[in-house]
Scaffold this motif. Structure first.
Motif, PDB file in Angstrom:
ATOM      1  N   GLY A 122       9.294   8.951 -10.886  1.00  0.00           N
ATOM      2  CA  GLY A 122       8.786  10.072 -10.101  1.00  0.00           C
ATOM      3  C   GLY A 122       7.913   9.605  -8.958  1.00  0.00           C
ATOM      4  N   ASP A 123       7.241  10.558  -8.313  1.00  0.00           N
ATOM      5  CA  ASP A 123       6.367  10.263  -7.182  1.00  0.00           C
ATOM      6  C   ASP A 123       4.970   9.927  -7.681  1.00  0.00           C
ATOM      7  N   TRP A 124       4.497   8.736  -7.334  1.00  0.00           N
ATOM      8  CA  TRP A 124       3.211   8.235  -7.799  1.00  0.00           C
ATOM      9  C   TRP A 124       2.253   8.036  -6.639  1.00  0.00           C
ATOM     10  N   ARG A 125       0.977   8.080  -6.949  1.00  0.00           N
ATOM     11  CA  ARG A 125      -0.089   7.767  -6.006  1.00  0.00           C
ATOM     12  C   ARG A 125      -0.996   6.725  -6.659  1.00  0.00           C
ATOM     13  N   ILE A 126      -1.245   5.660  -5.924  1.00  0.00           N
ATOM     14  CA  ILE A 126      -2.228   4.664  -6.354  1.00  0.00           C
ATOM     15  C   ILE A 126      -3.428   4.827  -5.435  1.00  0.00           C
ATOM     16  N   THR A 127      -4.585   5.073  -6.018  1.00  0.00           N
ATOM     17  CA  THR A 127      -5.822   5.119  -5.247  1.00  0.00           C
ATOM     18  C   THR A 127      -6.630   3.889  -5.616  1.00  0.00           C
ATOM     19  N   VAL A 128      -6.938   3.083  -4.603  1.00  0.00           N
ATOM     20  CA  VAL A 128      -7.799   1.921  -4.808  1.00  0.00           C
ATOM     21  C   VAL A 128      -9.224   2.403  -4.555  1.00  0.00           C
ATOM     22  N   VAL A 129     -10.089   2.243  -5.551  1.00  0.00           N
ATOM     23  CA  VAL A 129     -11.483   2.685  -5.454  1.00  0.00           C
ATOM     24  C   VAL A 129     -12.360   1.441  -5.521  1.00  0.00           C
ATOM     25  N   ALA A 130     -13.132   1.209  -4.445  1.00  0.00           N
ATOM     26  CA  ALA A 130     -14.007   0.039  -4.371  1.00  0.00           C
ATOM     27  C   ALA A 130     -15.444   0.504  -4.157  1.00  0.00           C
ATOM     28  N   THR A 131     -16.348   0.008  -5.006  1.00  0.00           N
ATOM     29  CA  THR A 131     -17.768   0.300  -4.835  1.00  0.00           C
ATOM     30  C   THR A 131     -18.377  -0.809  -3.977  1.00  0.00           C
ATOM     31  N   ILE A 132     -18.817  -0.419  -2.778  1.00  0.00           N
ATOM     32  CA  ILE A 132     -19.371  -1.375  -1.810  1.00  0.00           C
ATOM     33  C   ILE A 132     -20.697  -0.822  -1.322  1.00  0.00           C
ATOM     34  N   ASP A 133     -21.748  -1.609  -1.462  1.00  0.00           N
ATOM     35  CA  ASP A 133     -23.101  -1.188  -1.065  1.00  0.00           C
ATOM     36  C   ASP A 133     -23.482   0.165  -1.662  1.00  0.00           C
ATOM     37  N   GLY A 134     -23.113   0.388  -2.927  1.00  0.00           N
ATOM     38  CA  GLY A 134     -23.510   1.601  -3.632  1.00  0.00           C
ATOM     39  C   GLY A 134     -22.676   2.831  -3.340  1.00  0.00           C
ATOM     40  N   ARG A 135     -21.632   2.725  -2.537  1.00  0.00           N
ATOM     41  CA  ARG A 135     -20.788   3.895  -2.265  1.00  0.00           C
ATOM     42  C   ARG A 135     -19.339   3.578  -2.590  1.00  0.00           C
ATOM     43  N   ASP A 136     -18.605   4.600  -3.002  1.00  0.00           N
ATOM     44  CA  ASP A 136     -17.192   4.432  -3.347  1.00  0.00           C
ATOM     45  C   ASP A 136     -16.321   4.648  -2.120  1.00  0.00           C
ATOM     46  N   ILE A 137     -15.485   3.663  -1.831  1.00  0.00           N
ATOM     47  CA  ILE A 137     -14.504   3.735  -0.750  1.00  0.00           C
ATOM     48  C   ILE A 137     -13.146   3.918  -1.421  1.00  0.00           C
ATOM     49  N   ARG A 138     -12.379   4.909  -0.967  1.00  0.00           N
ATOM     50  CA  ARG A 138     -11.083   5.216  -1.582  1.00  0.00           C
ATOM     51  C   ARG A 138      -9.968   5.150  -0.545  1.00  0.00           C
ATOM     52  N   ALA A 139      -8.875   4.488  -0.943  1.00  0.00           N
ATOM     53  CA  ALA A 139      -7.666   4.450  -0.111  1.00  0.00           C
ATOM     54  C   ALA A 139      -6.489   4.747  -1.022  1.00  0.00           C
ATOM     55  N   TRP A 140      -5.602   5.653  -0.612  1.00  0.00           N
ATOM     56  CA  TRP A 140      -4.485   6.028  -1.473  1.00  0.00           C
ATOM     57  C   TRP A 140      -3.158   5.641  -0.843  1.00  0.00           C
ATOM     58  N   PHE A 141      -2.193   5.400  -1.726  1.00  0.00           N
ATOM     59  CA  PHE A 141      -0.865   4.930  -1.330  1.00  0.00           C
ATOM     60  C   PHE A 141       0.156   5.672  -2.190  1.00  0.00           C
ATOM     61  N   ASP A 142       1.084   6.391  -1.551  1.00  0.00           N
ATOM     62  CA  ASP A 142       2.124   7.153  -2.264  1.00  0.00           C
ATOM     63  C   ASP A 142       3.458   6.410  -2.220  1.00  0.00           C
ATOM     64  N   HIS A 143       4.222   6.516  -3.302  1.00  0.00           N
ATOM     65  CA  HIS A 143       5.556   5.936  -3.328  1.00  0.00           C
ATOM     66  C   HIS A 143       6.325   6.422  -4.563  1.00  0.00           C
ATOM     67  N   PRO A 144       7.654   6.368  -4.502  1.00  0.00           N
ATOM     68  CA  PRO A 144       8.468   6.788  -5.654  1.00  0.00           C
ATOM     69  C   PRO A 144       8.675   5.633  -6.628  1.00  0.00           C
ATOM     70  N   VAL A 145       8.878   5.992  -7.893  1.00  0.00           N
ATOM     71  CA  VAL A 145       9.205   5.037  -8.946  1.00  0.00           C
ATOM     72  C   VAL A 145      10.562   5.433  -9.498  1.00  0.00           C
ATOM     73  N   LEU A 146      11.460   4.452  -9.608  1.00  0.00           N
ATOM     74  CA  LEU A 146      12.837   4.697 -10.054  1.00  0.00           C
ATOM     75  C   LEU A 146      12.926   4.769 -11.578  1.00  0.00           C
ATOM     76  N   PRO A 147      13.986   5.406 -12.091  1.00  0.00           N
ATOM     77  CA  PRO A 147      14.165   5.463 -13.548  1.00  0.00           C
ATOM     78  C   PRO A 147      14.511   4.078 -14.100  1.00  0.00           C
TER      79      PRO A 147
END
Length: 148
Positions: A122-147
């Motif tokens: 199905g359709d997945w989202r990976i969010t990379v969450v990095a804590t830098i200098d006390g704050r959370d930085i988030r970047a997301w990446f969408d892509h499909p996954v095959l059966p």
């Protein structure tokens, strides 16, 4: 006089060592072939708050297979940025699922990785969450996954 077609008895120890070395050689060959057949990857980038977060992931992932994911964090000068914590949040936006947020291992300056699998197609989202200098930085990446 013995017949030339009469075989000498084979010692049991010789049979064991022959089987052992044959199995070892096959294991080495299969390992080498598996390494050559590693899944191709792609790298995507997102810029968030002046930082670039790159995600290396499988190009065409298949459900229920194990993969490595690597995030690299750099600043505007392309220098590595250290985070106190990095985790990956794997979700399917179209469906309610359990939480899957593996904490990344530090692989080097500004580089973090996890090894995991997709539980279903199905359709997945990976969010990379990095804590830098006390704050959370988030970047997301969408892509499909095959059966599988």
């Amino acid at each position: 006089m013995k017949s030339p077609h009469h075989a000498a008895p084979v010692h049991a120890g010789c049979v064991f060592w022959f089987a052992f070395w044959r199995a070892s050689a096959l294991a080495i060959i299969f390992s080498a072939l598996a390494a050559c057949g590693a899944a191709p990857t792609i790298v995507e980038q997102r810029v968030v708050d002046g930082l670039t977060i790159s995600l290396e992931r499988p190009a065409q992932p298949i459900a229920l297979r194990d993969y490595t994911f690597v995030a690299t964090i750099t600043d505007a000068g392309d220098q590595p940025v250290e985070a106190t914590l990095v985790y990956f949040d794997f979700t399917m936006p179209q469906m309610e699922m359990g939480v899957h947020q593996p904490i990344a291992d530090r692989l080097g300056p500004g580089k973090y990785g996890v090894r995991t699998l997709y539980s279903m197609e199905g359709d997945w989202r990976i969010t990379v969450v990095a804590t830098i200098d006390g704050r959370d930085i988030r970047a997301w990446f969408d892509h499909p996954v095959l059966p599988p």
